[in-house]
Design a protein around this motif. Structure first.
Motif, PDB file in Angstrom:
ATOM      1  N   UNK A  57       0.879  -1.169   0.000  1.00 50.56           N
ATOM      2  CA  UNK A  57       0.000   0.000   0.000  1.00 50.56           C
ATOM      3  C   UNK A  57       0.915   1.217   0.000  1.00 50.56           C
ATOM      4  N   UNK A  58       0.687   2.109  -0.960  1.00 51.19           N
ATOM      5  CA  UNK A  58       1.542   3.298  -1.102  1.00 51.19           C
ATOM      6  C   UNK A  58       0.670   4.545  -1.168  1.00 51.19           C
ATOM      7  N   UNK A  59       0.495   5.196  -0.040  1.00 53.15           N
ATOM      8  CA  UNK A  59      -0.330   6.401   0.020  1.00 53.15           C
ATOM      9  C   UNK A  59      -1.778   6.091  -0.284  1.00 53.15           C
ATOM     10  N   UNK A  60      -2.279   6.615  -1.401  1.00 48.15           N
ATOM     11  CA  UNK A  60      -3.689   6.436  -1.767  1.00 48.15           C
ATOM     12  C   UNK A  60      -3.882   5.353  -2.829  1.00 48.15           C
ATOM     13  N   UNK A  61      -2.870   4.498  -3.013  1.00 47.30           N
ATOM     14  CA  UNK A  61      -2.947   3.447  -4.031  1.00 47.30           C
ATOM     15  C   UNK A  61      -2.384   2.145  -3.467  1.00 47.30           C
ATOM     16  N   UNK A  62      -2.689   1.055  -4.159  1.00 42.53           N
ATOM     17  CA  UNK A  62      -2.190  -0.243  -3.728  1.00 42.53           C
ATOM     18  C   UNK A  62      -1.762  -1.086  -4.914  1.00 42.53           C
ATOM     19  N   UNK A  63      -0.942  -2.066  -4.600  1.00 44.73           N
ATOM     20  CA  UNK A  63      -0.482  -3.028  -5.588  1.00 44.73           C
ATOM     21  C   UNK A  63      -1.472  -4.195  -5.577  1.00 44.73           C
ATOM     22  N   UNK A  64      -2.042  -4.517  -6.724  1.00 48.05           N
ATOM     23  CA  UNK A  64      -3.005  -5.610  -6.860  1.00 48.05           C
ATOM     24  C   UNK A  64      -2.269  -6.838  -7.387  1.00 48.05           C
ATOM     25  N   UNK A  65      -2.315  -7.933  -6.628  1.00 49.03           N
ATOM     26  CA  UNK A  65      -1.563  -9.133  -6.982  1.00 49.03           C
ATOM     27  C   UNK A  65      -2.471 -10.337  -7.158  1.00 49.03           C
ATOM     28  N   UNK A  66      -2.186 -11.122  -8.168  1.00 42.80           N
ATOM     29  CA  UNK A  66      -2.870 -12.398  -8.383  1.00 42.80           C
ATOM     30  C   UNK A  66      -2.232 -13.439  -7.474  1.00 42.80           C
ATOM     31  N   UNK A  67      -3.017 -14.409  -7.026  1.00 43.61           N
ATOM     32  CA  UNK A  67      -2.468 -15.502  -6.225  1.00 43.61           C
ATOM     33  C   UNK A  67      -1.700 -16.487  -7.094  1.00 43.61           C
ATOM     34  N   UNK A  68      -2.029 -16.534  -8.384  1.00 45.00           N
ATOM     35  CA  UNK A  68      -1.367 -17.451  -9.329  1.00 45.00           C
ATOM     36  C   UNK A  68      -0.773 -16.655 -10.471  1.00 45.00           C
ATOM     37  N   UNK A  69       0.342 -15.990 -10.232  1.00 42.14           N
ATOM     38  CA  UNK A  69       0.918 -15.189 -11.313  1.00 42.14           C
ATOM     39  C   UNK A  69       1.399 -16.058 -12.466  1.00 42.14           C
ATOM     40  N   UNK A  70       1.252 -15.548 -13.639  1.00 45.67           N
ATOM     41  CA  UNK A  70       1.686 -16.244 -14.848  1.00 45.67           C
ATOM     42  C   UNK A  70       1.644 -15.294 -16.019  1.00 45.67           C
ATOM     43  N   UNK A  71       2.022 -15.775 -17.149  1.00 41.63           N
ATOM     44  CA  UNK A  71       2.100 -14.935 -18.350  1.00 41.63           C
ATOM     45  C   UNK A  71       0.743 -14.352 -18.741  1.00 41.63           C
ATOM     46  N   UNK A  72      -0.344 -15.063 -18.469  1.00 36.71           N
ATOM     47  CA  UNK A  72      -1.667 -14.599 -18.885  1.00 36.71           C
ATOM     48  C   UNK A  72      -2.418 -13.836 -17.804  1.00 36.71           C
ATOM     49  N   UNK A  73      -1.827 -13.656 -16.629  1.00 29.15           N
ATOM     50  CA  UNK A  73      -2.500 -13.007 -15.512  1.00 29.15           C
ATOM     51  C   UNK A  73      -2.344 -11.494 -15.611  1.00 29.15           C
ATOM     52  N   UNK A  74      -3.434 -10.807 -15.312  1.00 26.35           N
ATOM     53  CA  UNK A  74      -3.434  -9.353 -15.367  1.00 26.35           C
ATOM     54  C   UNK A  74      -3.522  -8.823 -13.937  1.00 26.35           C
ATOM     55  N   UNK A  75      -2.483  -8.128 -13.497  1.00 28.17           N
ATOM     56  CA  UNK A  75      -2.478  -7.496 -12.181  1.00 28.17           C
ATOM     57  C   UNK A  75      -1.556  -6.285 -12.222  1.00 28.17           C
ATOM     58  N   UNK A  76      -1.143  -5.773 -11.076  1.00 23.45           N
ATOM     59  CA  UNK A  76      -0.334  -4.549 -11.042  1.00 23.45           C
ATOM     60  C   UNK A  76       1.002  -4.674 -11.763  1.00 23.45           C
ATOM     61  N   UNK A  77       1.478  -5.885 -11.946  1.00 22.50           N
ATOM     62  CA  UNK A  77       2.714  -6.047 -12.718  1.00 22.50           C
ATOM     63  C   UNK A  77       2.510  -5.596 -14.160  1.00 22.50           C
ATOM     64  N   UNK A  78       1.262  -5.601 -14.594  1.00 20.69           N
ATOM     65  CA  UNK A  78       0.946  -5.181 -15.957  1.00 20.69           C
ATOM     66  C   UNK A  78       0.411  -3.752 -16.016  1.00 20.69           C
TER      67      UNK A  78
END
Length: 100
Positions: A57-78
């Motif tokens: 959590x960074x100020x007024x925003x957060x990092x959204x993470x998948x429990x199963x990261x992979x090439x087809x997963x869409x989360x904050x890494x993308x």
């Protein structure tokens, strides 16, 4: 209770915590903590909602993470950080067997 909304899980990025076909009941709140599940609108696809786990959590925003990261997963890494405002904290999972 104001701000409650039901969402349906459509894909596998959050298994085993959430399975496709499950529902979640969520509440709009600005209180946030690492590890909880949040529902939020996709940053570049209005009307398309995601459910992800809170990373940093960074100020007024957060990092959204998948429990199963992979090439087809869409989360904050993308797509980067997600604003806390407008997001919903998941309160309860409703297994798909109870939604039929």
């Amino acid at each position: 209770m104001l701000g409650l909304k039901r969402f349906a899980v459509a894909e596998t990025s959050m298994t085993p915590a959430l399975e496709p076909g499950d529902g979640v009941l969520a509440r709009r709140t600005s209180r946030i903590r690492r590890g909880e599940l949040r529902c939020f609108e996709h940053p570049s696809r209005p009307g398309f909602w995601l459910v992800k786990r809170v990373g940093d959590v960074r100020g007024t925003a957060f990092e959204a993470r998948s429990d199963r990261p992979g090439a087809d997963v869409i989360d904050s890494r993308r797509f980067g950080l997600v604003p806390i405002s407008g997001s919903y904290r998941v309160l309860v999972r409703i297994p798909r067997r109870f939604l039929r």
